[in-house]
Design a protein around this motif. Structure first.
Motif, PDB file in Angstrom:
ATOM      1  N   ILE A  31       0.758  -1.371   0.285  1.00  0.00           N
ATOM      2  CA  ILE A  31       0.171   0.180   0.557  1.00  0.00           C
ATOM      3  C   ILE A  31       1.196   1.132  -0.120  1.00  0.00           C
ATOM      4  CG2 ILE A  31      -1.933   1.477   0.984  1.00  0.00           C
ATOM      5  CD1 ILE A  31      -2.886  -1.382   2.127  1.00  0.00           C
ATOM      6  N   VAL A  32       1.535   1.751   0.906  1.00  0.00           N
ATOM      7  CA  VAL A  32       2.956   2.449   0.930  1.00  0.00           C
ATOM      8  C   VAL A  32       3.570   2.546  -0.162  1.00  0.00           C
ATOM      9  CG1 VAL A  32       5.088   3.447   1.875  1.00  0.00           C
ATOM     10  CG2 VAL A  32       2.808   2.061   3.136  1.00  0.00           C
ATOM     11  N   ARG A  33       3.725   1.034  -0.965  1.00  0.00           N
ATOM     12  CA  ARG A  33       4.984   1.484  -2.107  1.00  0.00           C
ATOM     13  C   ARG A  33       3.852   2.658  -3.636  1.00  0.00           C
ATOM     14  NH1 ARG A  33       4.939  -0.465  -7.363  1.00  0.00           N
ATOM     15  NH2 ARG A  33       3.286  -2.478  -6.825  1.00  0.00           N
ATOM     16  N   ILE A  34       2.212   1.499  -3.837  1.00  0.00           N
ATOM     17  CA  ILE A  34       1.444   2.106  -3.851  1.00  0.00           C
ATOM     18  C   ILE A  34       1.109   4.040  -4.827  1.00  0.00           C
ATOM     19  CG2 ILE A  34      -0.809   1.870  -4.982  1.00  0.00           C
ATOM     20  CD1 ILE A  34      -0.428  -0.784  -4.381  1.00  0.00           C
ATOM     21  N   LEU A  35       1.324   4.285  -2.815  1.00  0.00           N
ATOM     22  CA  LEU A  35       0.883   5.673  -2.205  1.00  0.00           C
ATOM     23  C   LEU A  35       2.119   6.046  -3.031  1.00  0.00           C
ATOM     24  CD1 LEU A  35      -1.455   5.050   1.085  1.00  0.00           C
ATOM     25  CD2 LEU A  35      -1.981   6.174  -1.394  1.00  0.00           C
ATOM     26  N   ASP A  36       3.432   5.470  -2.707  1.00  0.00           N
ATOM     27  CA  ASP A  36       4.889   6.733  -2.964  1.00  0.00           C
ATOM     28  C   ASP A  36       4.107   6.878  -4.994  1.00  0.00           C
ATOM     29  OD1 ASP A  36       5.256   7.178  -0.063  1.00  0.00           O
ATOM     30  OD2 ASP A  36       6.735   5.592  -0.617  1.00  0.00           O
ATOM     31  N   ASN A  37       4.050   5.725  -5.232  1.00  0.00           N
ATOM     32  CA  ASN A  37       4.142   6.399  -6.966  1.00  0.00           C
ATOM     33  C   ASN A  37       3.081   7.267  -6.995  1.00  0.00           C
ATOM     34  OD1 ASN A  37       5.725   4.480  -7.193  1.00  0.00           O
ATOM     35  ND2 ASN A  37       4.552   2.668  -7.796  1.00  0.00           N
ATOM     36  N   LYS A  80       2.157  20.145 -16.357  1.00  0.00           N
ATOM     37  CA  LYS A  80       1.566  20.911 -16.774  1.00  0.00           C
ATOM     38  C   LYS A  80       2.302  22.373 -16.819  1.00  0.00           C
ATOM     39  CE  LYS A  80      -3.151  22.881 -14.069  1.00  0.00           C
ATOM     40  NZ  LYS A  80      -4.056  22.973 -13.181  1.00  0.00           N
ATOM     41  N   LYS A  81       2.944  22.216 -15.537  1.00  0.00           N
ATOM     42  CA  LYS A  81       3.683  24.041 -15.797  1.00  0.00           C
ATOM     43  C   LYS A  81       4.651  24.401 -16.735  1.00  0.00           C
ATOM     44  CE  LYS A  81       5.316  25.562 -11.763  1.00  0.00           C
ATOM     45  NZ  LYS A  81       6.498  25.989 -10.480  1.00  0.00           N
ATOM     46  N   GLN A  82       5.222  23.053 -17.209  1.00  0.00           N
ATOM     47  CA  GLN A  82       5.750  23.212 -18.996  1.00  0.00           C
ATOM     48  C   GLN A  82       4.990  23.458 -19.790  1.00  0.00           C
ATOM     49  OE1 GLN A  82       7.315  19.539 -19.952  1.00  0.00           O
ATOM     50  NE2 GLN A  82       9.254  20.310 -20.899  1.00  0.00           N
ATOM     51  N   TYR A  83       3.398  22.840 -19.766  1.00  0.00           N
ATOM     52  CA  TYR A  83       2.795  22.993 -20.966  1.00  0.00           C
ATOM     53  C   TYR A  83       2.448  24.045 -21.071  1.00  0.00           C
ATOM     54  CZ  TYR A  83       3.055  18.230 -21.403  1.00  0.00           C
ATOM     55  OH  TYR A  83       3.055  16.169 -22.487  1.00  0.00           O
ATOM     56  N   GLU A  84       2.419  25.533 -20.054  1.00  0.00           N
ATOM     57  CA  GLU A  84       1.836  26.504 -19.747  1.00  0.00           C
ATOM     58  C   GLU A  84       2.206  27.073 -20.485  1.00  0.00           C
ATOM     59  OE1 GLU A  84       0.025  27.251 -15.749  1.00  0.00           O
ATOM     60  OE2 GLU A  84      -1.863  25.357 -15.762  1.00  0.00           O
ATOM     61  N   TYR A  85       3.987  26.942 -19.795  1.00  0.00           N
ATOM     62  CA  TYR A  85       5.048  27.931 -20.465  1.00  0.00           C
ATOM     63  C   TYR A  85       4.752  28.236 -22.252  1.00  0.00           C
ATOM     64  CZ  TYR A  85       9.289  29.747 -21.394  1.00  0.00           C
ATOM     65  OH  TYR A  85      10.029  30.401 -21.411  1.00  0.00           O
ATOM     66  N   LEU A  97       4.420  10.324  -9.240  1.00  0.00           N
ATOM     67  CA  LEU A  97       2.773  10.271 -10.443  1.00  0.00           C
ATOM     68  C   LEU A  97       2.583  12.491 -10.499  1.00  0.00           C
ATOM     69  CD1 LEU A  97       1.737   7.343 -11.248  1.00  0.00           C
ATOM     70  CD2 LEU A  97       3.341   8.618 -12.603  1.00  0.00           C
ATOM     71  N   THR A  98       1.659  12.330  -9.473  1.00  0.00           N
ATOM     72  CA  THR A  98       1.022  13.572  -9.649  1.00  0.00           C
ATOM     73  C   THR A  98       2.465  14.770  -8.928  1.00  0.00           C
ATOM     74  OG1 THR A  98      -0.461  12.760  -7.054  1.00  0.00           O
ATOM     75  CG2 THR A  98      -0.226  15.029  -7.411  1.00  0.00           C
ATOM     76  N   ALA A  99       3.275  14.619  -8.837  1.00  0.00           N
ATOM     77  CA  ALA A  99       4.812  15.530  -8.146  1.00  0.00           C
ATOM     78  C   ALA A  99       4.934  15.858 -10.381  1.00  0.00           C
ATOM     79  CB  ALA A  99       5.973  15.270  -8.218  1.00  0.00           C
ATOM     80  N   GLU A 100       5.388  14.841 -10.986  1.00  0.00           N
ATOM     81  CA  GLU A 100       5.094  14.585 -12.078  1.00  0.00           C
ATOM     82  C   GLU A 100       4.156  15.334 -13.505  1.00  0.00           C
ATOM     83  OE1 GLU A 100       6.210  11.813 -15.958  1.00  0.00           O
ATOM     84  OE2 GLU A 100       6.584  11.077 -14.098  1.00  0.00           O
ATOM     85  N   LEU A 101       3.205  15.274 -13.192  1.00  0.00           N
ATOM     86  CA  LEU A 101       2.051  16.035 -13.588  1.00  0.00           C
ATOM     87  C   LEU A 101       2.238  17.033 -13.317  1.00  0.00           C
ATOM     88  CD1 LEU A 101      -0.835  13.337 -13.176  1.00  0.00           C
ATOM     89  CD2 LEU A 101       0.770  14.005 -15.777  1.00  0.00           C
TER      90      LEU A 101
END
Length: 63
Positions: A25-31, A43-48, A35-39
């Motif tokens: 469960i911890v491993r999945i939540l860490d993933n 998003k910031k890159q696309y907005e730029y 993924l949230t940080a990467e997204l």
């Protein structure tokens, strides 16, 4: 709202999954966190680039 005594609440046992399942469960939540940080970064890159491409400056050189 009904209330119980502190002693009764302290005696309540919470069911916990076995440790290997907790670790999964911890491993999945860490993933998801990664993924949230990467997204967010994408998003910031696309907005730029969207703002860069859609900003028309009359003083800029046309290429």
């Amino acid at each position: 709202m009904p209330r119980g005594s502190k002693d009764a609440i302290m005696k309540y046992k919470f069911p916990l999954p076995p440790f290997p399942i907790q670790a999964e469960i911890v491993r999945i939540l860490d993933n998801f966190t990664e993924l949230t940080a990467e997204l967010s970064a994408r998003k910031k890159q696309y907005e730029y680039y969207r703002n860069y491409l859609l900003t028309f400056d009359s003083d800029a050189n046309n290429y």
